[in-house]
Design an enzyme around this catalytic site. Structure first.
Site, short mmCIF file in Angstrom:
data_model
loop_
_atom_site.label_atom_id
_atom_site.label_comp_id
_atom_site.label_asym_id
_atom_site.label_seq_id
_atom_site.Cartn_x
_atom_site.Cartn_y
_atom_site.Cartn_z
N GLY A 36 3.53 -5.58 -7.49
CA GLY A 36 2.08 -4.93 -7.66
C GLY A 36 2.41 -3.96 -8.78
CG HIS A 37 5.20 -0.93 -8.25
ND1 HIS A 37 6.00 -1.02 -7.41
CD2 HIS A 37 4.50 0.56 -8.13
CE1 HIS A 37 5.83 -0.20 -6.31
NE2 HIS A 37 4.91 0.65 -6.69
CE LYS A 149 -1.61 -1.41 -0.29
NZ LYS A 149 -0.76 -0.25 -0.25
P1 AMP Z 1 3.25 3.73 -5.56
O1 AMP Z 1 4.58 3.57 -5.93
O2 AMP Z 1 2.99 3.31 -4.34
O3 AMP Z 1 2.81 5.08 -5.83
O4 AMP Z 1 2.41 2.98 -6.40
C1 AMP Z 1 2.34 3.18 -7.97
C2 AMP Z 1 1.15 2.54 -8.52
O5 AMP Z 1 1.14 1.03 -8.00
C3 AMP Z 1 -0.22 2.78 -7.75
O6 AMP Z 1 -1.23 3.18 -8.99
C4 AMP Z 1 -0.51 1.76 -6.93
O7 AMP Z 1 -1.87 1.52 -6.64
C5 AMP Z 1 -0.13 0.62 -7.46
N1 AMP Z 1 0.32 -0.41 -6.56
C6 AMP Z 1 1.09 -0.32 -5.43
N2 AMP Z 1 0.89 -1.58 -4.66
C7 AMP Z 1 0.13 -2.39 -5.31
C8 AMP Z 1 -0.35 -3.62 -5.25
N3 AMP Z 1 0.09 -4.39 -4.17
N4 AMP Z 1 -1.09 -4.06 -6.28
C9 AMP Z 1 -1.63 -3.44 -7.20
N5 AMP Z 1 -1.19 -2.33 -7.47
C10 AMP Z 1 -0.30 -1.67 -6.69
#
Ligand code: AMP
Length: 291
Positions: A36-37, A149
């Protein structure tokens, strides 16, 4: 690839790139990186000369009884993934670098943050907005990439950037899922095998809701009830919320056709055992369909 834990050093590097005429894309993350990241990094890679990723588990966006201490961390693996994806700089500060002992300035918002995750996490978005603002000052990028997400977070950051006249373009990227439909998340590592299976109820319930809308249903209550009914069938799952809101301003909708810009966000948060997971879909609702 440059790895820096220091604010000044990072700012100087970005300024140097800007002076040299390079565009910069920023991907803010809390680390424990997955596909995702990576999809955000790839989008940033396509659209900018230089890509910066921040890896920082931001303490002020966690509530007192939340998972800040146990949040998964593996910086070596994260750095390897960034390197493979063509990232130019990782900003990886300690909490003390970001927050002085006497830190007392926050970015807050009246609207958008009160619904959905704001209800069970009342100080979460204040923490997000504050850290994202800091990151935008440390890394004055041309574009910043956020995943759908966390759709409410994306809407909040977009609104903040517009309201505060921030000179940065906010780019939203689609949700990346496991092959069986579960949205990828760093928090999925908390799930045991049985919970991992149960967690499929999130995407399954949303698929049902989306199908109803595609068939022409416009009554938000009916769509919500259908989604709730699917989740209730899973004994390990407990609903935090099932909501249908206008994606532009995160206000609840009764009729899906009332979304001001035609974009409807259907978002859910579900506890699977002790792990709180979120998922959603965004649909364009064509007003003309009613007639
Ligand atoms: P986090 O590390 O969870 O704070 O996420 C960092 C970024 O990655 C945020 O903008 C999230 O929305 C994005 N993100 C996390 N998981 C996904 C996913 N499965 N698909 C797309 N973007 C994601």
């Amino acid at each position: 690839m440059i790895i820096s834990g220091k604010i000044e050093e990072t700012r100087e590097q970005i300024k140097k790139w800007k002076r040299e005429g390079f565009s910069v894309g920023l991907v803010p993350t809390m680390g424990y990186l997955h596909e995702g990241h990576q999809s955000l990094m790839e989008a940033a890679r396509r659209e900018n000369d230089k890509v910066a990723v921040s890896v920082f588990v931001n303490p002020i966006q966690f509530g007192p009884n939340e998972d800040f201490a146990s949040y998964p961390r593996d910086f070596e693996k994260d750095a390897a993934l960034c390197e493979r994806t063509g990232v130019d700089l990782i900003f990886h500060p300690e909490a003390e670098e970001m927050y002085d002992e006497d830190f007392c300035t926050y970015v807050d918002m009246d609207g958008l943050t009160k619904e959905l995750c704001g209800k069970s996490r009342p100080t979460h978005f204040r923490g997000v907005q504050t850290v994202v603002s800091k990151l935008f000052h440390i890394i004055p990028a041309d574009r910043a990439y956020f995943g759908e997400k966390d759709a409410q977070q994306l809407a909040v950051v977009r609104k903040m950037a517009r309201d505060l006249s921030m000179d940065i373009q906010i780019v939203g990227c689609p949700i990346i899922r496991e092959a069986d439909g579960l949205a990828k998340s760093s928090r999925n590592t908390y799930l045991n095998a049985e919970e991992r299976q149960a967690a499929l109820v999130l995407s399954r319930s949303l698929t049902e809701g989306k199908r109803l809308i595609e068939q022409g249903e416009r009554d938000a209550q009916k769509v919500k009830r259908t989604i709730q009914a699917v989740i209730t069938q899973e004994s390990l799952a407990k609903v935090d919320y099932v909501e249908i809101v206008d994606f532009a301003d995160i206000t609840p909708l009764r009729n899906l056709e009332d979304a001001r810009q035609g974009e409807v966000l259907c978002a859910i948060a579900v506890l699977i055992g002790k792990t709180r997971l979120i998922d959603n879909f965004i649909v364009k609702v064509d007003k003309a369909k009613k007639e």
